[in-house]
Design a protein around this motif. Structure first.
Motif, PDB file in Angstrom:
ATOM      1  N   GLU A   1      47.390  35.210  47.243  1.00  0.00           N
ATOM      2  CA  GLU A   1      47.078  36.671  46.428  1.00  0.00           C
ATOM      3  C   GLU A   1      45.742  37.374  47.480  1.00  0.00           C
ATOM      4  OE1 GLU A   1      48.418  39.733  44.045  1.00  0.00           O
ATOM      5  OE2 GLU A   1      48.567  37.855  44.328  1.00  0.00           O
ATOM      6  N   GLN A   2      44.795  36.209  47.990  1.00  0.00           N
ATOM      7  CA  GLN A   2      43.907  37.071  48.673  1.00  0.00           C
ATOM      8  C   GLN A   2      44.695  37.258  50.444  1.00  0.00           C
ATOM      9  OE1 GLN A   2      40.385  34.524  50.517  1.00  0.00           O
ATOM     10  NE2 GLN A   2      39.561  35.808  49.189  1.00  0.00           N
TER      11      GLN A   2
ATOM     12  N   TYR B   1      46.927  39.905  50.455  1.00  0.00           N
ATOM     13  CA  TYR B   1      46.739  41.427  50.252  1.00  0.00           C
ATOM     14  C   TYR B   1      45.930  41.159  51.924  1.00  0.00           C
ATOM     15  CZ  TYR B   1      46.655  43.238  46.161  1.00  0.00           C
ATOM     16  OH  TYR B   1      47.172  43.529  44.748  1.00  0.00           O
TER      17      TYR B   1
ATOM     18  N   THR C   1      45.016  32.076  43.529  1.00  0.00           N
ATOM     19  CA  THR C   1      44.021  33.235  44.238  1.00  0.00           C
ATOM     20  C   THR C   1      43.816  32.956  46.039  1.00  0.00           C
ATOM     21  OG1 THR C   1      42.918  32.681  42.067  1.00  0.00           O
ATOM     22  CG2 THR C   1      41.670  33.853  43.766  1.00  0.00           C
TER      23      THR C   1
ATOM     24  N   LYS D   1      47.056  47.214  41.677  1.00  0.00           N
ATOM     25  CA  LYS D   1      47.103  46.234  41.495  1.00  0.00           C
ATOM     26  C   LYS D   1      46.086  45.796  42.906  1.00  0.00           C
ATOM     27  CE  LYS D   1      52.157  45.193  41.487  1.00  0.00           C
ATOM     28  NZ  LYS D   1      53.378  44.209  41.902  1.00  0.00           N
ATOM     29  N   SER D   2      46.058  46.831  43.554  1.00  0.00           N
ATOM     30  CA  SER D   2      45.102  47.187  44.477  1.00  0.00           C
ATOM     31  C   SER D   2      43.330  46.531  43.270  1.00  0.00           C
ATOM     32  CB  SER D   2      44.499  47.687  45.755  1.00  0.00           C
ATOM     33  OG  SER D   2      46.002  47.867  46.699  1.00  0.00           O
TER      34      SER D   2
ATOM     35  N   PHE E   1      43.008  43.432  41.603  1.00  0.00           N
ATOM     36  CA  PHE E   1      42.362  42.859  43.105  1.00  0.00           C
ATOM     37  C   PHE E   1      41.357  42.894  43.405  1.00  0.00           C
ATOM     38  CE2 PHE E   1      41.546  41.485  47.305  1.00  0.00           C
ATOM     39  CZ  PHE E   1      42.172  40.320  47.126  1.00  0.00           C
TER      40      PHE E   1
ATOM     41  N   THR F   1      42.656  37.660  34.642  1.00  0.00           N
ATOM     42  CA  THR F   1      43.316  36.631  35.494  1.00  0.00           C
ATOM     43  C   THR F   1      41.683  35.734  36.230  1.00  0.00           C
ATOM     44  OG1 THR F   1      44.092  38.120  37.081  1.00  0.00           O
ATOM     45  CG2 THR F   1      43.578  36.056  38.565  1.00  0.00           C
TER      46      THR F   1
ATOM     47  N   ALA G   1      42.122  42.172  34.972  1.00  0.00           N
ATOM     48  CA  ALA G   1      40.685  41.315  36.456  1.00  0.00           C
ATOM     49  C   ALA G   1      39.982  39.903  35.607  1.00  0.00           C
ATOM     50  CB  ALA G   1      39.901  41.760  36.946  1.00  0.00           C
TER      51      ALA G   1
ATOM     52  N   GLN H   1      37.564  39.469  42.841  1.00  0.00           N
ATOM     53  CA  GLN H   1      36.776  38.761  43.477  1.00  0.00           C
ATOM     54  C   GLN H   1      35.714  39.400  43.198  1.00  0.00           C
ATOM     55  OE1 GLN H   1      37.979  38.112  46.265  1.00  0.00           O
ATOM     56  NE2 GLN H   1      39.354  38.296  45.501  1.00  0.00           N
TER      57      GLN H   1
ATOM     58  N   SER I   1      38.062  43.860  50.284  1.00  0.00           N
ATOM     59  CA  SER I   1      37.948  44.694  49.572  1.00  0.00           C
ATOM     60  C   SER I   1      37.310  46.264  49.895  1.00  0.00           C
ATOM     61  CB  SER I   1      36.751  44.151  48.368  1.00  0.00           C
ATOM     62  OG  SER I   1      36.654  43.033  47.454  1.00  0.00           O
TER      63      SER I   1
END
Length: 265
Positions: free
Chosen positions: A92-93, A96, A89, A150-151, A154, A124, A121, A158, A227
């Motif tokens: 991944e952060q 981005y 996780t 994808k964005s 994400f 995940t 989401a 969050q 975000s």
């Protein structure tokens, strides 16, 4: 005209000596400044390319380790799997975050539905949600939108992560929608500890953790900041409302496809 470092190029060559010397100095200064800007951009691009490469490389051993755990399940390996999931996780952060300064080039805007984004989401974060005893409630999410899947997944992830982190007993996360002429709103509400009125205006500030962050040491203050940054790039309005002790609602307002076409986006 927007590039102030190029203004010297717009000057006409004067006929008197002092003016010629001044224009020459300005152009030399502008060239030096543009060279420095170009070098900084090149260094930034190389750093981002390295981060992208590193992230893809690091994901391979993480995935391999989790596959090995699948074949050797016991209380110890399951705890290791939880820690690997957290690492994944955070990786991944980082990805981005590295892409957020030039995110338009990474966008793939396509037709999807709010239901698909929410399900992705939730998948995940399914394990931490189950461990927290959380219950997702989905209301009328089969609504078509145009977005970068994808964005958006994400960002929703969050929000789910924060709901899990700042939960009370009997965690519940509710997803609901509202459709207007030019936009579609997704509401993500939880029944957690909420956010104080003093902290609410600063929840999107980089590194801000607030009162809840001081109580929960795992808070980094990056999730909502990132975000918000991604949402602005995607023309999505992200906002938060909360009542301390009662829960928090995060709203994502997506422009409709017809509105995007009218705006030429």
């Amino acid at each position: 005209m927007e590039e102030k470092s190029l203004l010297g190029e717009l000057l006409t060559q004067p006929h008197f000596l002092e003016g010629q010397i001044l224009v020459d100095i300005l152009r030399r200064c502008n060239k030096y400044q543009n060279d420095q800007i170009s070098n900084a951009k090149q260094a930034s691009r190389e750093y981002r390319e390295y981060i992208d490469s590193w992230i893809h490389e690091i994901k391979t051993p993480i995935t391999s380790a989790r596959l090995m755990i699948e074949n050797e399940k016991n209380p110890t390996t399951l705890r290791i799997d939880d820690e690997l999931r957290k690492i994944d996780t955070y990786v991944e952060q980082v990805l981005y975050y590295a892409r957020s300064t030039d995110v338009e080039k990474d966008f793939k805007v396509e037709k999807t539905t709010l239901q698909s984004l929410v399900h992705a989401a939730l998948k995940t974060y399914s394990k931490p949600l189950i461990q927290a005893g959380g219950k997702p409630v989905l209301n009328d999410l089969d609504i078509p939108i145009v977005a970068d899947s994808k964005s958006c997944t994400f960002v929703i992830g969050q929000i789910i992560s924060n709901a899990i982190k700042y939960r009370k007993d009997n965690l519940q996360i509710e997803f609901s929608t509202k459709t207007d002429k030019n936009n579609i709103s997704l509401f993500i509400s939880d029944n957690g500890i909420g956010i104080s009125a003093a902290d609410l205006p600063r929840v999107f500030d980089k590194g801000f953790t607030g009162e809840n962050g001081r109580r929960y040491s795992k808070s980094t203050g990056i999730g909502l900041y990132l975000s918000q940054k991604l949402c602005k790039k995607m023309n999505i309005v992200l906002s938060v409302s909360s009542d301390p002790g009662q829960g928090t609602t995060v709203t994502m307002v997506f422009p409709t496809e017809s509105y995007l076409k009218e705006a030429g986006l």
